[in-house]
Design an enzyme around this catalytic site. Structure first.
Site, PDB file in Angstrom:
ATOM      1  N   GLU A  85       0.846  -1.200   0.000  1.00 54.52           N
ATOM      2  CA  GLU A  85       0.000   0.000   0.000  1.00 54.52           C
ATOM      3  C   GLU A  85       0.880   1.249   0.000  1.00 54.52           C
ATOM      4  OE1 GLU A  85      -2.772   0.058   3.287  1.00 54.52           O
ATOM      5  OE2 GLU A  85      -3.810   1.815   2.474  1.00 54.52           O
ATOM      6  N   ASN A 118     -12.372  -1.318  -0.731  1.00 58.61           N
ATOM      7  CA  ASN A 118     -11.626  -1.885   0.385  1.00 58.61           C
ATOM      8  C   ASN A 118     -12.285  -1.434   1.690  1.00 58.61           C
ATOM      9  OD1 ASN A 118      -9.033  -2.894   1.830  1.00 58.61           O
ATOM     10  ND2 ASN A 118      -9.240  -0.787   2.553  1.00 58.61           N
ATOM     11  N   GLU A 119     -12.537  -2.366   2.560  1.00 58.43           N
ATOM     12  CA  GLU A 119     -13.130  -2.048   3.871  1.00 58.43           C
ATOM     13  C   GLU A 119     -14.220  -0.992   3.712  1.00 58.43           C
ATOM     14  OE1 GLU A 119     -10.104  -1.471   6.938  1.00 58.43           O
ATOM     15  OE2 GLU A 119      -9.451  -3.549   6.707  1.00 58.43           O
ATOM     16  N   TYR A 125      -6.811  -9.265  11.407  1.00 57.72           N
ATOM     17  CA  TYR A 125      -5.461  -9.039  11.936  1.00 57.72           C
ATOM     18  C   TYR A 125      -5.326  -9.670  13.317  1.00 57.72           C
ATOM     19  CZ  TYR A 125      -4.339  -5.621   8.289  1.00 57.72           C
ATOM     20  OH  TYR A 125      -4.058  -5.013   7.084  1.00 57.72           O
ATOM     21  N   GLU A 163      -6.206  -9.172   3.659  1.00 54.22           N
ATOM     22  CA  GLU A 163      -5.326  -8.534   4.649  1.00 54.22           C
ATOM     23  C   GLU A 163      -5.302  -9.412   5.887  1.00 54.22           C
ATOM     24  OE1 GLU A 163      -5.870  -4.333   5.459  1.00 54.22           O
ATOM     25  OE2 GLU A 163      -6.386  -3.959   3.360  1.00 54.22           O
ATOM     26  N   GLN A 207       2.087  -6.127   5.496  1.00 55.17           N
ATOM     27  CA  GLN A 207       2.324  -5.801   4.108  1.00 55.17           C
ATOM     28  C   GLN A 207       3.747  -6.204   3.782  1.00 55.17           C
ATOM     29  OE1 GLN A 207       1.191  -1.783   3.055  1.00 55.17           O
ATOM     30  NE2 GLN A 207      -0.780  -1.958   4.105  1.00 55.17           N
TER      31      GLN A 207
HETATM   32  O1  AHR Z   1      -2.903  -2.654   6.229  1.00 56.05           O
HETATM   33  C1  AHR Z   1      -3.172  -1.442   6.858  1.00 56.05           C
HETATM   34  C2  AHR Z   1      -4.639  -1.050   6.793  1.00 56.05           C
HETATM   35  O2  AHR Z   1      -5.413  -1.958   7.515  1.00 56.05           O
HETATM   36  C3  AHR Z   1      -5.274  -1.049   5.422  1.00 56.05           C
HETATM   37  O3  AHR Z   1      -5.043   0.136   4.731  1.00 56.05           O
HETATM   38  C4  AHR Z   1      -6.725  -1.190   5.733  1.00 56.05           C
HETATM   39  O4  AHR Z   1      -7.438  -1.823   4.713  1.00 56.05           O
HETATM   40  C5  AHR Z   1      -6.739  -1.971   7.029  1.00 56.05           C
HETATM   41  O5  AHR Z   1      -7.559  -1.403   7.971  1.00 56.05           O
END
Ligand code: AHR
Length: 502
Positions: free
Chosen positions: A24, A171-172, A247, A303, A352
């Site tokens: 990103e 995205n999101e 995450y 992600e 990432q």
């Molecule tokens: O990976 C960092 C961020 O986490 C991304 O930009 C977003 O999609 C997520 O909340």
């Protein structure tokens, strides 16, 4: 742990795209990461760092998602084409309010993918873009002949269209991508996907922006919106997949721990939370199974990874974190989970690749450090496009409890490709070997190479002064007892064992 593996039966293919990546415009992932500019003293080709490319080629990375993340929904692709000096700049509002000069744009990204040998996965802007803008980006990238966008591409120096398969619709969108409600986005996803056309022989795999964590109602809203109940052929072919993000964060989002200094309790909590990936994929899959029992629509986790407090002295909005053996064990556990769900899960992208969150490589000027997580990707690469060999567990390993969650300290997976079996095994326990007995039925085999990734502590990590503190070594803790593979996995270790089928 004792498990039976029916080598002659096998399960679904493990798509190589489960080993995907994500870059990103955030902190030092692109600028001062992948892209240093062509006047940099750091060796590069057209501004793209060659040491990073070489390291990632070793991993055989299958795809790279770009330009975001949250950034994708404020990115306007036309700002990133044409002569660099005349590209307009913009403010990256999500990640530090820094000014983005758009010097790394579509052509630079496609060149990076070509250098990596990876397929591009482009995240289109729904949050602040338009249907027309997204539709024209697809045309710009993938259409040959004489059309307005193919002409513009040619004016910018590229005659032939590129091949682009993976295309993200937002995205999101429940958060940074527009704060939408699921039902509203469900319609937008259909609309945007409709105008992302297949040009010439380029066939898109459109991925609708999906749920946060275990928000199964989001998945249900999307599945419902493309289903025609009673249709024998399953859901309508508008988009081909939907995503979700999860995450591993400990102790909490509001109070994230540090990457390399953490307590035993925090370590165990991390592992309990990493295991949640299994239950979350199962949850989304159950919802999808109701509408699409034949698994025509893919599930994409675009992600995933650990998220710690940014390192002291760095911009907190740049999400730069070190990477310890703990992160590597989170990654190896995730891959076992991904392999298990390979029927529905078609892609996964760690967040990432460079200098941000759970990165493969960290850079400091001309120096590049391979992280412990990098080594897990490398040790596991033979699972890409192999046939998953499901483990039928007859006696589970040890269990621990952290924050009220019970979790297994032993995890494993196996696959077969070209007569070679790769077994991956992780012992998450802080103390004590774990014995794994795999009764491999339906074939005879010869024991091959074993490798281990471990260190004296789970806090161990690689630095410029000690770049191989956590690096793979030869492993001789695997043996056979008849047709059973016996592996003694030391505490907090990841091992791989290769077998050749006789
Ligand atoms: O990976 C960092 C961020 O986490 C991304 O930009 C977003 O999609 C997520 O909340």
């Amino acid at each position: 742990m004792k498990a039976v593996v029916n080598v002659d039966v096998g399960g679904p293919a493990i798509s190589r795209h489960l080993y995907g990546h994500f870059a990103e415009h955030l902190g030092r992932c692109i600028y001062d990461g992948f892209y240093v500019g062509d006047d940099s003293p750091v060796p590069n080709v057209d501004g793209i760092r060659t040491d990073i490319v070489a390291a990632l080629r070793e991993l055989e990375i299958p795809n790279l998602r770009w330009p975001g993340g949250c950034f994708a929904d404020e990115y306007h692709w036309r700002d990133g084409i044409g002569p660099k000096e005349s590209r307009p700049s913009m403010v990256n509002t999500h990640w530090g309010n820094v000014v983005e000069n758009n010097h790394f744009g579509t052509h630079e990204f496609m060149q990076l993918c070509e250098m990596l040998g990876a397929e591009p996965y482009i995240s289109g802007n729904v949050g602040s873009g338009t249907v027309q803008e997204m539709s024209e980006w697809v045309e710009y990238l993938t259409r040959s002949g004489d059309s307005p966008m193919s002409r513009l591409r040619r004016e910018n120096g590229r005659d032939d269209p590129w091949k682009v398969r993976f295309w993200g619709i937002g995205n999101e969108t429940w958060g940074c991508g527009g704060n939408m409600r699921a039902e509203y986005f469900a319609d937008l996803a259909r609309q945007y996907a409709t105008y992302c056309k297949n040009h010439d022989d380029n066939t898109l795999y459109r991925v609708a922006s999906g749920a946060r964590d275990d928000d199964y109602s989001w998945t249900e809203a999307l599945m419902k919106s493309i289903s025609c109940l009673g249709c024998a052929q399953g859901p309508r072919d508008i988009y081909q997949a939907l995503s979700f993000h999860y995450y591993t964060v400990a102790p909490t989002w509001e109070n994230k721990g540090r990457a390399t200094s953490f307590s035993d309790d925090e370590y165990e909590l991390t592992m309990a939370k990493a295991w949640r990936m299994d239950e979350i994929i199962a949850g989304h899959s159950r919802v999808m199974d109701c509408y699409d029992p034949q698994a025509r629509i893919g599930l994409v986790c675009d992600e995933w990874g650990t998220w710690w407090k940014a390192e002291d002295g760095t911009n907190p909005a740049f999400l730069y974190q070190q990477n310890a053996l703990r992160d590597a064990l989170v990654a190896s556990l995730h891959f076992d989970i991904f392999h298990k769900h390979a029927r529905r899960l078609t892609m996964a992208n760690i967040a990432q690749t460079v200098n941000v969150l759970q990165a493969m490589v960290l850079t400091d000027g001309a120096q590049m450090i391979l992280t412990p997580t990098y080594h897990v990707f490398e040790m596991n690469k033979a699972h890409q496009d192999a046939t998953n060999l499901p483990l039928h567990v007859v006696q589970p390993g040890q269990r621990r409890t952290a924050d009220g969650r019970e979790f297994e300290t032993v995890s494993a997976s196996a696959s077969i490709k070209d007569g070679q079996i790769l077994v991956s095994a992780t012992n998450l326990a802080l103390e004590g070997d774990a014995r794994i007995d795999l009764d491999l039925r339906g074939t005879t085999w010869t024991l091959g190479e074993g490798r281990i990734l471990t260190a004296p502590s789970v806090q161990a990590h690689n630095t410029a002064d000690d770049p191989t503190a956590v690096a793979p070594k030869k492993f001789d803790g695997a043996d056979r007892d008849g047709n059973t593979l016996v592996i003694e996995v030391p505490a907090h270790s990841f091992v791989t064992v290769q077998l050749s089928v006789d």
